[in-house]
Design a protein around this motif. Structure first.
Motif, mmCIF file in Angstrom:
data_model
loop_
_atom_site.group_PDB
_atom_site.id
_atom_site.type_symbol
_atom_site.label_atom_id
_atom_site.label_comp_id
_atom_site.label_asym_id
_atom_site.label_seq_id
_atom_site.Cartn_x
_atom_site.Cartn_y
_atom_site.Cartn_z
ATOM 1 N N ALA A 102 0.826 -1.205 0.000
ATOM 2 C CA ALA A 102 0.000 0.000 0.000
ATOM 3 C C ALA A 102 0.861 1.256 0.000
ATOM 4 C CB ALA A 102 -0.934 -0.008 1.206
ATOM 5 N N TRP A 158 -3.226 8.522 6.646
ATOM 6 C CA TRP A 158 -3.554 7.851 5.378
ATOM 7 C C TRP A 158 -3.628 6.341 5.589
ATOM 8 C CZ3 TRP A 158 -0.154 4.270 3.376
ATOM 9 C CH2 TRP A 158 -0.548 3.679 2.173
ATOM 10 N N VAL A 204 -6.837 3.990 4.790
ATOM 11 C CA VAL A 204 -6.826 2.893 3.814
ATOM 12 C C VAL A 204 -7.270 1.588 4.459
ATOM 13 C CG1 VAL A 204 -5.284 1.420 2.454
ATOM 14 C CG2 VAL A 204 -5.137 3.886 2.244
ATOM 15 N N ALA A 222 -9.943 1.444 0.663
ATOM 16 C CA ALA A 222 -8.710 0.870 0.112
ATOM 17 C C ALA A 222 -8.250 1.630 -1.125
ATOM 18 C CB ALA A 222 -8.925 -0.603 -0.234
ATOM 19 N N ALA A 250 -7.800 4.624 -1.540
ATOM 20 C CA ALA A 250 -6.937 5.764 -1.220
ATOM 21 C C ALA A 250 -5.460 5.408 -1.324
ATOM 22 C CB ALA A 250 -7.244 6.280 0.190
ATOM 23 N N ASN A 251 -5.129 4.120 -1.498
ATOM 24 C CA ASN A 251 -3.717 3.761 -1.618
ATOM 25 C C ASN A 251 -3.119 4.265 -2.931
ATOM 26 O OD1 ASN A 251 -4.973 1.934 -3.363
ATOM 27 N ND2 ASN A 251 -3.488 0.316 -2.947
#
Length: 400
Positions: free
Chosen positions: A260, A328, A332, A337, A339-340
Motif C-alpha cells: 500500500a 492515510w 486505507v 482501500a 486511497a492507496n
C-alpha cells in the motif's frame, strides 16, 4: 491542456460540489458511490470541507449568470487552479529559505517540488489538493519561525490561527497543523526550562482558538447531519474486521502495508494511471526507489557532516509528513482501500520532502561545481519526465 476535460482525478465529483454551492448555496449530499460524471446532484466528495469549493463557486456563479456553458466554466476553473499552484510553489521557496537561510538551496527545493509530475498535473485540474498544499505550507512558515525564535506576538498567533483554520476548511490534512503547533510550543517551552509556559500557553491558545472559531462550524454541521465529526463517502476498507486482525498475521500485515505504501509513494511522484499503458509499474518505481535510497544515504552523510544544519527544525518538519502518512494508513485500512493510489494526499508536505531531497543530494555533492552539475542534471531529468508524461497523457486520451 493535455488532460481531457472532465477526466482529472475525481474531477466530476469536485465539479458537482462547486456547482451545488454556486446554484443551490449549499454543499451537495454525500454519495456512497463514485460519481464519474457531473450528471448527479450528490457526490462522493461531499464529505470534504467547503473552502475550495466555495472559492470556485464565485466564478462559477458569475460565468453561469452570463450564460457560459458547463464546459467553458470547467475550463475557467482549471485555469484558476494554476495561480493557486504557482503561489504554493512560492511558499515552498519561502519555507525552504527559512530553513536553509540560503537562496540557492531554497530555489532548488522550489524547483524540485514544482517539477514533481503530480504537482504540475494536479495544478491543472479541478481539485482541492493544491489549495490545501498552499495553506498547509503557508502555516508551516510561522510555526517554524516561532519554533526557532521562541516567541510569537499575539497578532502573529491570530494570523497563524487563521491559516490553520483555513487549512482545516480546505481538507482534512489541515488538522495535522494543530499537533504540529503544539509540538513546536512544547519545544519552545522546554528550551526555556518552562519559565515561559504562560506565554507559550497563551500563544497556542490564541492560535488554536482562532482556528476552532474559523473551522469549528463545519464539524458541528457534520455532527448534526451525519452523527460524526468527519463523515466518509466511500467505505471499502482493506480490513473490514478492523486493523487488530493484523496482529494475528504479522508477516502478511507487513506485506500489506509495504504494498500500500509503495502505491501511495509511486502515485505521489506521477499520475501512473495515465502512463500505465506505456510503462509497467516496476519500470516506473524502480528508478524512484533507487533514487530514494540514494537520497536517504546522502541525507545520512549530510547529517554526519552537521555543517550549519538545523537538526531540531528538521525534526519538527518531519512530524507533518509522518502524521499524514499515519492518517492515510489508518484511512486505507479502515475506510477506503482505493486511497492507496491517492499519492496527491502527500502534496501538502511536498515542501518537506523537497527539503529532504535537497539535503540528500547535498550529502553526495561536496563541491559547488558538483552541486551545480547535480542541480542541472536533476532539473533537466525531471523536466524530461514531465514532457514524457504529457506525451503519454495525449496518447492515452487519443486512444480512448
Amino acid at each position: 491542456l493535455a488532460t481531457r476535460l472532465k477526466y482529472g482525478p475525481d474531477e466530476p465529483a469536485h465539479f458537482i460540489y462547486i456547482r451545488s454551492l454556486a446554484v443551490d448555496l449549499t454543499p451537495p449530499p454525500i454519495s456512497s458511490e463514485v460519481t464519474p460524471t457531473e450528471d448527479s446532484t450528490s457526490t462522493h466528495e461531499g464529505h470534504q470541507p467547503p473552502l475550495y469549493y466555495g472559492l470556485m463557486a464565485i466564478p462559477f456563479a458569475i460565468l453561469k449568470a452570463f450564460g457560459a456553458s458547463s464546459d467553458t466554466i470547467w475550463r475557467v476553473l482549471r485555469l484558476l487552479n494554476i495561480p493557486i499552484g504557482a503561489a504554493w510553489i512560492y511558499l515552498v521557496y519561502v519555507l525552504a529559505r527559512l530553513f536553509f537561510t540560503k537562496n540557492s538551496y531554497a530555489l532548488a527545493v522550489a524547483a524540485f517540488v514544482a517539477l514533481i509530475p503530480s504537482s504540475a498535473y494536479m495544478a491543472g485540474v479541478v481539485n482541492n489538493d493544491v489549495l490545501i498544499s498552499l495553506l498547509f505550507t503557508w502555516a508551516l512558515i510561522p510555526i517554524v519561525a516561532y519554533f526557532r525564535s521562541g516567541s510569537i506576538s499575539a497578532r502573529s498567533a491570530v494570523g497563524l490561527g487563521v491559516l490553520i483554520g483555513l487549512s482545516i476548511l480546505a481538507k482534512g490534512q489541515g488538522l495535522i497543523l494543530i499537533p504540529t503547533l503544539l509540538l513546536a510550543s512544547l519545544a519552545v517551552c522546554r528550551r526555556a526550562d518552562y519559565s515561559n509556559w504562560r506565554q507559550v500557553a497563551r500563544s497556542a491558545a490564541i492560535a488554536i482558538g482562532v482556528s476552532v472559531l474559523l473551522s469549528g462550524w463545519w464539524f458541528v454541521r457534520c455532527w448534526h447531519l451525519y452523527g460524526t465529526l468527519m463523515p466518509h463517502s466511500l467505505f471499502k476498507p482493506m480490513l473490514p474486521d478492523g486493523p487488530l486482525v493484523l496482529l494475528s498475521y504479522p508477516v502478511e500485515a507487513i506485506k500489506l502495508v509495504r504494498v500500500a505504501t509503495e502505491f501511495l509513494f509511486g502515485h505521489f511522484w506521477l499520475p501512473y494511471w495515465l502512463v500505465q499503458p506505456y510503462a509497467p509499474w516496476n519500470a516506473c518505481m524502480r528508478p524512484v526507489l533507487i533514487l530514494t535510497v540514494l537520497g536517504l544515504i546522502g541525507l545520512l552523510f549530510r547529517l554526519r557532516r552537521n555543517a550549519d544544519l538545523d537538526r531540531r527544525t528538521l525534526a519538527l518538519l518531519l512530524f507533518p509528513p509522518v502524521a499524514v502518512y499515519l492518517f492515510w494508513l489508518r484511512y486505507v485500512l479502515e475506510v477506503d482501500a482505493g486511497a492507496n493510489m491517492q499519492g496527491r494526499l502527500l502534496l501538502p508536505v511536498a515542501s518537506v520532502i523537497g527539503i529532504l531531497a535537497v539535503l540528500g543530494a547535498d550529502g553526495w555533492l561536496r563541491s559547488h561545481r558538483m552541486r551545480m552539475a547535480g542541480l542541472t542534471i536533476g532539473a533537466v531529468g525531471m523536466a524530461l519526465l514531465n514532457l514524457w508524461i504529457i506525451r503519454c497523457v495525449i496518447a492515452y486520451y487519443a486512444a480512448t
